[in-house]
Each structure stands twice: as C-alpha cells, then as structure tokens.
Design a protein around this motif. Structure first.
Motif, short mmCIF file in Angstrom:
data_model
loop_
_atom_site.label_atom_id
_atom_site.label_comp_id
_atom_site.label_asym_id
_atom_site.label_seq_id
_atom_site.Cartn_x
_atom_site.Cartn_y
_atom_site.Cartn_z
N HIS A 160 -88.83 -12.52 46.02
CA HIS A 160 -87.70 -12.45 45.08
C HIS A 160 -86.47 -11.83 45.74
N SER A 161 -86.68 -10.84 46.62
CA SER A 161 -85.53 -10.24 47.30
C SER A 161 -84.84 -11.25 48.20
N LEU A 162 -85.64 -12.05 48.89
CA LEU A 162 -85.07 -13.10 49.74
C LEU A 162 -84.26 -14.09 48.90
N ALA A 163 -84.84 -14.47 47.77
CA ALA A 163 -84.16 -15.44 46.90
C ALA A 163 -82.92 -14.83 46.26
N TYR A 164 -82.98 -13.55 45.95
CA TYR A 164 -81.82 -12.91 45.32
C TYR A 164 -80.62 -12.91 46.26
N ARG A 165 -80.88 -12.57 47.53
CA ARG A 165 -79.77 -12.53 48.49
C ARG A 165 -79.17 -13.92 48.71
N ALA A 166 -80.01 -14.96 48.61
CA ALA A 166 -79.52 -16.31 48.85
C ALA A 166 -78.90 -16.94 47.61
N VAL A 167 -79.47 -16.67 46.44
CA VAL A 167 -79.04 -17.37 45.22
C VAL A 167 -78.81 -16.41 44.06
N GLY A 168 -79.76 -15.50 43.86
CA GLY A 168 -79.76 -14.68 42.65
C GLY A 168 -78.54 -13.82 42.46
N LYS A 169 -77.94 -13.37 43.55
CA LYS A 169 -76.78 -12.48 43.43
C LYS A 169 -75.63 -13.15 42.68
N ASN A 170 -75.61 -14.49 42.71
CA ASN A 170 -74.55 -15.21 41.99
C ASN A 170 -74.74 -15.16 40.48
N PHE A 171 -75.93 -14.73 40.04
CA PHE A 171 -76.24 -14.68 38.61
C PHE A 171 -76.50 -13.25 38.16
N GLN A 172 -76.02 -12.29 38.91
CA GLN A 172 -76.30 -10.88 38.63
C GLN A 172 -75.86 -10.47 37.23
N ASP A 173 -74.67 -10.89 36.86
CA ASP A 173 -74.15 -10.51 35.55
C ASP A 173 -75.02 -11.08 34.42
N ARG A 174 -75.47 -12.32 34.57
CA ARG A 174 -76.30 -12.93 33.53
C ARG A 174 -77.67 -12.26 33.45
N LEU A 175 -78.20 -11.83 34.59
CA LEU A 175 -79.48 -11.13 34.59
C LEU A 175 -79.43 -9.92 33.67
N LYS A 176 -78.33 -9.19 33.76
CA LYS A 176 -78.18 -7.97 32.95
C LYS A 176 -77.82 -8.29 31.51
N ALA A 177 -76.88 -9.23 31.34
CA ALA A 177 -76.35 -9.50 30.00
C ALA A 177 -77.38 -10.14 29.08
N THR A 178 -78.29 -10.94 29.63
CA THR A 178 -79.24 -11.67 28.77
C THR A 178 -80.64 -11.07 28.79
N GLN A 179 -80.78 -9.90 29.38
CA GLN A 179 -82.10 -9.31 29.57
C GLN A 179 -82.85 -9.11 28.27
N HIS A 180 -82.16 -8.71 27.22
CA HIS A 180 -82.82 -8.40 25.96
C HIS A 180 -82.37 -9.33 24.83
N MET A 181 -82.09 -10.59 25.16
CA MET A 181 -81.65 -11.52 24.13
C MET A 181 -82.78 -11.78 23.13
#
Length: 810
Positions: A74-95
């Motif tokens: 997941h860390s490898l994927a975050y650096r390559a792709v996930g970082k572009n969705f960082q805000d959504r990860l936090k904003a939708t965490q408890h939807m």
C-alpha cells in the motif's frame, strides 16, 4: 551479524548472491527476517523488502542496510497513485451508508424473491463488490465480486448480482475520477496502481509472508524483471478463505528451507512436525531454543488458542467464572454485535447485522443454516448463540478486559498468526465432532491450523485441546510412501494424480531426471506477461469454470476435425448400464440420460462427417453437455452440485439438456473461439493424420491413464482455460513432460511442446531439446523414455494386485 548464522542461512545467501530467484520456505521461528537481512547485506544492489503490514515493515527498516528499502504494498501504491487522492481519503473516511446510497442513486428497497434489501444494504453490497474487485486480478468489476448473501439461493444471488453490477461499475468509475464523490479506501489506490502493471524500482524484491499473498500483489510480484525472493511458510497458509494465495509452491525459482527454530525446543518441534506431515509438508523442524522449552499441563497460561469463536467464548467464560482477568484477541465487539442481532431476531425485529439482515426471525436463521451446506460461517454464528444465549454473550463481553490488563489472552488461531507467547494451551474445537468424522483422514487445511497453533509458543505447550485430533494422527497411517490418504496405490493414479504426490513413481522419476522444472516455468512467465488479460464471464456470479474448460477443449477438438474423446462415450455407457453409481438418479432417469447422450454422440459424428453441419451455438451447447457425461466417468460418481444432468427426469431429452445451457457459456466460448482463430488457423490446414485430438500414449497403461489435448504436426499442446495464467507452475510443466516421455516409441513424432492459453489466445511453445534442457535433462529423449518405461512397469505391476475400481483420468 552478531549472531552466528546457520548452514541453511548461508546457503540461502549464496543462492541469492548468485542472482537466482528463490523461494525460501521458513518454518516457525527459523529466523526468516535475519536471513533476508543477511541477503541484503551480501550485495550493493538496490533492494525492496515488501511486508504484509506497516509495523513489520518499520521493524525491518531498522535491521536492513541502506541499500534495501522497506515498504508495504500500500505504501508503494500510495506514493505512485494514492497521494493524488489524499484529500478524499480523509474527507470520505466516515461517510454514512445512507449518504453512499444517495450518491449511488439507491433510494428504495429491492425485492429479491420474498426478501427485501434496504437501500443502505444495497449500497454496502455495491461497495463490497468494488472491494473484492480490488483484491482480485480482474480488469473490471464482475458479478462474481458479489460476496455471499445469507438468505438467498443461487438464483436470488445471481439476480442480485445482475442488478447491482451496473452500480458497482459506476462506483469504480467514480472512485477513479479526480472529481469522484464516493468513499475512497486504501485498497482502491492499490488496485489503480496494479492496473498500470508497475515495475518496482529495485534490482531485487523480497516478498515476506508469501504464503498469504493478496492476488493483486501476487500478479505484480510475478511480473517483475528484477530478481525475486519470496519467503514464508506454506504450512501456515490459513487465510485461503479470504482469497489469499500461496505463491511459493509453484514459484519458478530455487527452493530452499529454513528448519532450525529458535523459538522453541525439540519437544515442541516434534509436535509441530507431526502436524507438518499431516499438512502434506516435507519440511521438518529442529528445535534450537535456549533455555526451558517443552510440553506440560498449564491451567492459567499466557494464551489459549481455539479453533473458532464458540470455543473461544467457552474459554473466556471459564476464566471469568474463576475470577481470572481475560481478554479476547481482537476484542469482543464482533461477538457483541452478533448477540444484539440475535436479541432483535428472537423478538421478531429485523437487524442490520451484515450476516443476518435478510432474516425476519431467529428461526429463519437456524433453518437456513441447517439447509445450506455452504453456510459454514452462519452455522458457527447459530452454534454460538444457541449454545450460550445472546444475553450471556453480552454479559461475557462486558466483563472482558483489554489485553494489557489481562492475565490470559484467548484467541482463535487465525487471530494468533504472527504472535507468540511463553505459555500456550490449545483449546477445544479441533477434535472430530462425530463418529464418521473421527474415521476420516485429517484434512490438510485442519492440520495447517493446528501447526500454526502449536508453534505460537516459546516455553511451555499444553496440547490438551488437540488430543482428539491427534488420535487421528495415531491411527494406522494410510499416507504411506506408496498410497494416497484414501489407501489408493500411488502407482495406480493417472498422470496428474501422481504429480500431486512427491513419492509417486512419476514424481520420483521427474525429480531425478528432470530436476529443474522451475527454469521452464520461469521461461513461461517471461512470455505470458506480454499477453492480453484473459477473457472471462463478467455477468455470471458463479461460473462453472471446470465445465467451461471442458467445453472449450471439445470445441477446439471439433475445430481440428477430432471427436469428443472416449471419456464422453464411456460416461454415456456408464449411465445406461446397471453399474452402481453413487449419487445417480433412479433407473428411468439414467435411461433417459443414456438416450440423450447417445443422440449427442450421433449429432457430433454427423457434424464431423458433414451430413448435418451445426452452427456455432449448437456445437457449444452439445460440447457443454458432453462435459457432464465425461465427469460421470472421470469421477466415478454422479455429482449433483453444479451438474446440468442432475436437473433431468425420466422425460428429459437431448434438446432439453442443450436448451438448459446458460447464455453466459455461449458468450464465453464464442470469445475464446474468436481468440483461437489466428493460432489454430495453420493447425487446421495440416493433413488429417497430423491432427490428433486426445492422444493416448504407449505408456498410458503403465499408470492410471494419460491422454493429452492435441498433437498437431509434431506439436504437443496442453490447453489451459485458466483466468490466472501466471499460476501455471511446476506440476503443469511436469504434466507436459509426462505426455512427452510416455510416447515411448515416438509414435507421434513430437518435436515441439507447449501450452495454449485459450482465454488469451496465446500459444507458447518450445522445441523438445530446448524444453528438456531447461528442465535439467542430462540424457537424450529416447534414453529418458526407456528409463521411464523401466521405472513405471514394476510399480504398476505391483499396484495391479490391489483390486480397486479406479476411473481412468488424465
């Protein structure tokens, strides 16, 4: 290193330093991380260590040198792709699910038969479909990504999957969009990264816990051009029910073992080795722990390890009654939710519990769990509630303490994985529950669970809870060197059956004379990675993969001018005979099926001789039905689950059977036949004598049978309809070699061999000299064939003295 290394660790370092791919089988407590650190220190090349979770990766980071980077997938994927969705990860965490349902356009209940699903339930199922897709190697969301829904039969599950599939595909599009609004999870960016077919920035990759690899990570790892090392313990694979894969057993690399355990001493190692043998593992541990380590009774251990939740709760209640502070590994919240759901259902109220939401009463739950043979998890819930009652469960959970305040930790074996304690007692639940179960040979999956349990200890092991199961190990062992667990002589097994046993005559010959199949598997992997993604049914929730494999095999045979093969005719005759057949229908139904099968064979013959040419769909329907007749012969029993013939009655005709073939079968086979057009075109142009379908070899009678798929112009082809082509490994390569060697007298003039991947349209071939050289052969083909003949015939003659009905197989 400060600690002296073992000879096994030194051997692993040498193989790694030589640049070879390596599968390192590391038994419990044998110092796998130390060995990997040793490897990393043996080179200046850039390395990447991939761990299962972040704490393990962080611990490894402190031990490896600067040339090895430690990370999770997941860390490898975050650096390559996930970082572009960082805000959504936090904003939708408890939807809330209600909001998710609104975004998916779900606003009303869905009726499925007599059941009704709320909009929020539909939303949860849609997002779970996306989750399962993210764990898979598939390129798009499919109906089969809908998980089990308790309370629905197969037809209801299929309907629900079809209804929700459109929403799930839209959900994935929204998740991938920079402007998406649905909840965004960590597994989403892992899948997005995997779909790019990434190349990892390293000269070598070390994959830890490879026996429980997520399929999406497996595909990434196997596709790397870098040197690959996978490490783990296949005997500790206990998460297959969560779709985790053991990639070590078929990995195309050198195989080495670490067997000296520094966690425990000789007495505990001896117990572990009994369970390793029962788990079909060839590894044997040696206990090297310093200090006191052994077996004995212990009333208040550090940990009690149990088979399941019901057994764990019984242990918790015992300690609570004795006033001993006790904790349940993972906490008691899941048990509390089950109990609260049971309270609601017993009172006639519906519940939102994810396992029970479709039921309106506890009686319905009990009835469904009893009737559905596949509802194992639901049966465990019913057993738990019916044994203790929901109020007692709730009271017990409220009296538990956190682990840091507990005197004893009670855990299921699954939750104990990766942990260890000084003093461990094995709890109940492992023993057979009835007289018939006690007579059965212990299954390998159960043995793996017991092996994990007994190897969590450092000093004192109490095996009280295993006494009943150990009685099965002490019974006269039919798993001898020359027999299967059921008592069948290994020499009487067909080719594929023998290759599943290391001590079979064919496996022994292969290991001595073709010792390096992993080299050929590696060459295969190099070619398959460039092929397109496999085609497969996307709208069917539970495709019958085995039947589809038979169907495409027959269709390709017919396309080459060959027949269906003798096994279909044998199955038809068997149904029309008086031969007792387990599971078979009554005589009038058998007679109707025999008549239908006879007409099927006649139609196929008429098509081949040109007197009645059939269109594509009709051919596919006939081929699909033919597969079920062959299965009767191959299996020697009439299986009823997923068997089209089981729908028959005394009035059933061939037209009834062909009309019952599902539409998805026609669509899937049409796709595969279209892919076959180009690779099979030159084969169809060969003279008829050079197009042999279902060839049987001179050596086929020297074992329990062996018939290949095709030999065309000297090319021996084994057709594989797999959706996971990278999982073709040692046994499949040895199967191909077995066919080649069993042609003792070179009757077919085989000069090339290969695999045809029907779902990718890929034909991968090698010349015979190239194939044998890669497998490690040291003598020419004629010498190998003669040696195999001399090796098999004495074994076959010996096994023939045992009178056991054995259906011929491939």
């Amino acid at each position: 290193m400060g600690v002296k290394t073992t000879a096994e660790q030194e051997a692993a370092r040498e193989v790694f330093a030589a640049g070879a791919d390596l599968a390192l089988v590391a038994g419990a407590g044998t110092g796998k991380t130390s060995t990997l650190v040793l490897m990393g220190a043996a080179t200046r090349r850039r390395g990447l260590y991939v761990a299962f979770n972040k704490p393990i990766a962080e611990e490894a980071k402190a031990r490896f040198g600067t040339n090895v980077r430690c990370s999770t997938s997941h860390s490898l994927a975050y650096r390559a792709v996930g970082k572009n969705f960082q805000d959504r990860l936090k904003a939708t965490q408890h939807m809330p699910l209600k909001r998710t349902a609104q975004l998916l356009g779900l606003s009303r209940d869905l009726a499925v038969g007599e059941r009704r699903l709320k909009a929020t339930t539909q939303a949860r199922l849609v997002m779970e479909m996306v989750q399962r897709y993210c764990w898979s190697t598939d390129e798009q969301v499919a109906a089969r990504h809908l998980g089990r829904v308790n309370g629905l039969d197969d037809a209801g599950g299929q309907y629900l999957a079809e209804v929700l599939l459109r929403r799930a595909r839209w959900a994935w599009e929204d998740i991938c969009s920079p402007n998406g609004v649905l909840p965004f999870k960590h597994d989403h960016y892992l899948k997005m990264w995997a779909l790019t077919r990434p190349r990892l920035p390293a000269d070598f990759v070390l994959l830890d816990e490879a026996q429980d690899t997520n399929p999406v990570l497996e595909e990434i790892f196997l596709a790397q051009d870098a040197q690959r090392v996978c490490v783990g313990d296949p005997a500790q694979q206990i998460y297959d029910w969560r779709h985790a894969k053991d990639i070590m057993s078929s990995f195309p690399g050198r195989r080495l073992e670490l067997t000296e355990s520094f966690r425990f001493g000789p007495a505990i190692a001896q117990v572990a080795n009994r369970w390793l043998r029962a788990a079909d593992s060839t590894m044997q541990l040696t206990g090297r722990a310093a200090g006191e380590s052994g077996l004995g009774r212990v009333e208040v251990p550090d940990a009690v390890l149990c088979r399941g939740n019901a057994d764990a709760l019984a242990e918790v209640l015992r300690f609570l009654d004795a006033g001993v502070p006790v904790a349940l590994a993972g906490g008691g919240t899941p048990l509390m939710k089950i109990a609260e759901a049971a309270v609601d259902l017993k009172a006639g109220r519906r519940t939102s519990h994810h396992e029970l939401y479709l039921f309106s009463s506890w009686g319905e739950v009990q009835e469904y769990a009893e009737q559905d043979s596949a509802a194992a998890e639901l049966k465990a819930i019913v057993e738990l509630v019916d044994t203790y009652g929901p109020q007692q469960i709730i009271a017990a959970v409220s009296r538990m303490v956190e682990e840091d305040r507990a005197r004893v930790v009670v855990s299921t074996v699954h939750k104990s994985k990766g942990r260890e304690w000084d003093r461990v007692r094995i709890g109940d639940g492992f023993a057979p529950t009835d007289e018939h179960a006690a007579a059965r040979v212990l299954q390998a999956a159960e043995a793996r669970l017991a092996y994990v349990a007994v190897t969590r200890v450092r000093r004192l092991l109490d095996t009280t809870g295993l006494e009943g199961a150990e009685a099965q190990l002490r019974r006269p062992d039919r798993r001898t060197a020359d027999r299967t667990p059921e008592g069948m002589p290994l020499a009487a097994l067909p080719l594929t059956g023998q290759l599943a046993y290391a001590r079979s005559p064919m496996s022994l010959f292969m290991s001595r004379h073709l010792p390096h199949p992993e080299q050929l598997v590696g060459a295969y992997h190099q070619q398959v990675r460039h092929l397109p993604h496999p085609v497969q049914p996307m709208d069917e929730r539970r495709p019958d993969w085995a039947a589809l494999g038979h169907t495409i095999d027959y269709r390709l045979r017919l396309g080459l001018g060959g027949g269906l093969g003798d096994a279909v005719a044998h199955g038809v005759r068997l149904l029309g005979s008086q031969t007792p057949l387990d599971g078979a229908p009554a005589a009038p139904v058998r007679s109707a099926l025999h008549t239908a099968g006879t007409r099927l064979l006649a139609r196929v013959r008429a098509h081949l001789d040109g007197s009645m040419l059939l269109v594509e769909d009709d051919l596919t329907r006939l081929c699909h039905v033919a597969g079920y007749f062959e299965a009767v012969y191959r299996n020697g029993v009439f299986l009823r689950r997923h068997n089209l013939l089981a729908q028959a009655d005394s009035a059933t005709t061939l037209d009834d059977l062909t009309a019952a073939v599902p539409v998805y079968v026609l669509e899937d086979i049409a796709e595969q036949m279209q892919l076959a057009e180009e690779p099979f075109a030159p084969l169809r142009q060969l003279p008829a004598a050079q197009r042999v379908c279902g060839p049987v070899f001179a050596g086929s009678t020297d074992l329990g049978g062996a018939d290949a798929d095709f030999i065309t112009g000297g090319l021996l082809i084994d057709c594989k309809a797999t959706t996971h082509p990278h999982q073709i490994g040692t046994s499949q390569v040895q199967q191909l070699a077995g066919y080649l060697l069993l042609d003792y007298d070179d009757a077919y003039g085989i000069d090339r061999v290969g695999f045809y991947l029907s779902r990718q349209g890929g034909l991968i071939t090698w010349s015979v000299p190239e194939f044998l050289r890669a497998m490690g052969a040291r003598v020419p083909l004629p010498v190998l064939r003669g040696g195999l003949r001399d090796h098999l015939r004495p074994s076959r003659a010996h096994s023939a003295a045992v009178v056991i009905r054995m259906p011929r197989q491939r």
